[in-house]
Scaffold this active site. Structure first.
Site, PDB file in Angstrom:
ATOM      1  N   HIS A 138       0.831  -1.207   0.000  1.00 37.08           N
ATOM      2  CA  HIS A 138       0.000   0.000   0.000  1.00 37.08           C
ATOM      3  C   HIS A 138       0.868   1.261   0.000  1.00 37.08           C
ATOM      4  CE1 HIS A 138      -3.752   2.224   1.305  1.00 37.08           C
ATOM      5  NE2 HIS A 138      -2.816   3.080   1.701  1.00 37.08           N
ATOM      6  N   GLU A 139       1.795   1.339   0.951  1.00 36.03           N
ATOM      7  CA  GLU A 139       2.600   2.557   1.087  1.00 36.03           C
ATOM      8  C   GLU A 139       3.564   2.737  -0.086  1.00 36.03           C
ATOM      9  OE1 GLU A 139       1.689   4.719   3.057  1.00 36.03           O
ATOM     10  OE2 GLU A 139       0.427   3.509   4.380  1.00 36.03           O
ATOM     11  N   HIS A 192       1.733   4.459  -2.859  1.00 33.11           N
ATOM     12  CA  HIS A 192       1.802   5.918  -2.686  1.00 33.11           C
ATOM     13  C   HIS A 192       3.170   6.453  -3.109  1.00 33.11           C
ATOM     14  CE1 HIS A 192      -2.017   6.566  -0.769  1.00 33.11           C
ATOM     15  NE2 HIS A 192      -1.735   5.842   0.297  1.00 33.11           N
ATOM     16  N   HIS A 235       3.659   6.518  -6.818  1.00 31.53           N
ATOM     17  CA  HIS A 235       2.809   7.576  -7.373  1.00 31.53           C
ATOM     18  C   HIS A 235       3.529   8.917  -7.247  1.00 31.53           C
ATOM     19  CE1 HIS A 235      -1.619   9.219  -7.608  1.00 31.53           C
ATOM     20  NE2 HIS A 235      -0.861   9.642  -8.600  1.00 31.53           N
TER      21      HIS A 235
END
Length: 324
Positions: free
Chosen positions: A116-117, A120, A123
């Site tokens: 998940h992190e 980010h 991105h």
């Protein structure tokens, strides 16, 4: 409207949870109880890195290479330490590289947190590399797409590798719980906000009693008749910090739905969908969020992506019922 049309799926999940936990009454807090608490899923950080890199392979060599570079180059503060903040987050810094804070334990949940992190982080990496400073930061509407897409790919990867029914049950339930909390629950929160703000606009007073009544009825509607609503749950609205930032919560549901739709496109279309997705990661805030998502292949001005995401929830729920 799409979520409300599919509340029967949520009710099925609640009913199945009650049966699997073997309880006479299912309370709201039982929604957070692991269905397979004794499962042996001890995963050290080095192995977690390898799993995440392999799971992201559908995104292509460029993405995988940057992901590996980040994991090998101390972008991530991995373990608990005295005085360190709890939880996990990613922080993009223009002109350098993103930093990720974890408090890693050797659990499957923490492998999902790493995926998940790093979603980010990459991105931020692509946007910062491609856009000028003024457009490099992406808006909240897009923020959870890259992170939850990684979680979708990780789920697909694990299910492609696992044969053990108990471990498959664990992974599927993890994904369903994430979906429940991010799509169903956040949509319920958004409906609560919509109803309460409409009362204010109509000149009606808001009191603790009528806020509690609205919140209780929504919990009943979303979770069905097999859930026990203790009186304390009526006041939960008061401790949800997002309600003090008006109309924030729906972005979790839209982001997760967009991510699920994009992950399915990447799975089905391969390179054309990957190219569009890398363009999405590189877009920052150069255009309106809806337009950036349309370029990636997801039109969030229509119900289609939400309906697609709910179809994924339905198919995983079917398998969970078979495994049970």
């Amino acid at each position: 409207e799409s979520v409300n049309s599919n509340l029967d799926l949520m009710h099925r999940y609640v009913s199945l949870r009650k049966r699997l936990l073997g309880v006479d009454e299912l309370h709201m807090y039982d929604l957070y109880t692991p269905l397979v608490p004794e499962i042996d899923f001890r995963i050290p950080y080095s192995e977690a890195q390898s799993i995440v890199i392999e799971a992201m392979s559908p995104l292509g060599k460029e993405y995988a290479g940057i992901l590996k570079k980040g994991l090998d180059s101390a972008w991530v503060d991995v373990y608990e330490n005295e005085g360190k903040a709890s939880g996990a987050y990613s922080f993009g810094i223009f002109g350098v590289h993103p930093y990720v804070l974890l408090n890693f334990q050797d659990t499957l949940d923490n492998v999902f947190t790493l995926a998940h992190e790093m979603g980010h982080a990459l991105h931020s990496y692509f946007s910062n590399r491609t856009q000028p400073y003024v457009y490099a930061s992406y808006p909240i509407f897009l923020a959870e797409v890259a992170s939850t897409l990684n979680e979708n790919l990780l789920t697909q990867h694990l299910l492609s590798k696992l044969d053990d029914p108990q471990k498959r049950l664990y992974v599927i339930n993890h994904h369903l719980d994430q979906f429940r909390g991010t799509v169903y629950r956040q949509t319920m929160f958004a409906e609560f906000e919509k109803l309460t703000h409409a009362k204010v606009e109509a000149g009606e007073p808001l009191t603790a009693d009528n806020l509690c009544a609205i919140y209780r009825e929504l919990n009943r509607k979303y979770h069905g008749d097999e859930i026990v609503l203790d009186p304390e749950i009526d006041m939960e609205w008061a401790r949800i910090p997002h309600f003090y930032r008006s109309f924030y919560v729906y972005k979790y549901a839209t982001g997760y739905s967009a991510a699920t739709a994009l992950a399915k496109q990447i799975q089905d279309e391969k390179q054309p969908a990957v190219d569009r997705y890398l363009g999405f990661l590189s877009s920052g805030s150069r255009n309106y969020p809806l337009e950036i998502l349309k370029e990636a292949g997801v039109d969030m001005s229509t119900p289609k992506p939400i309906d697609q995401a709910l179809t994924v929830f339905s198919s995983l729920l079917d398998e969970l019922e078979r495994l049970a």
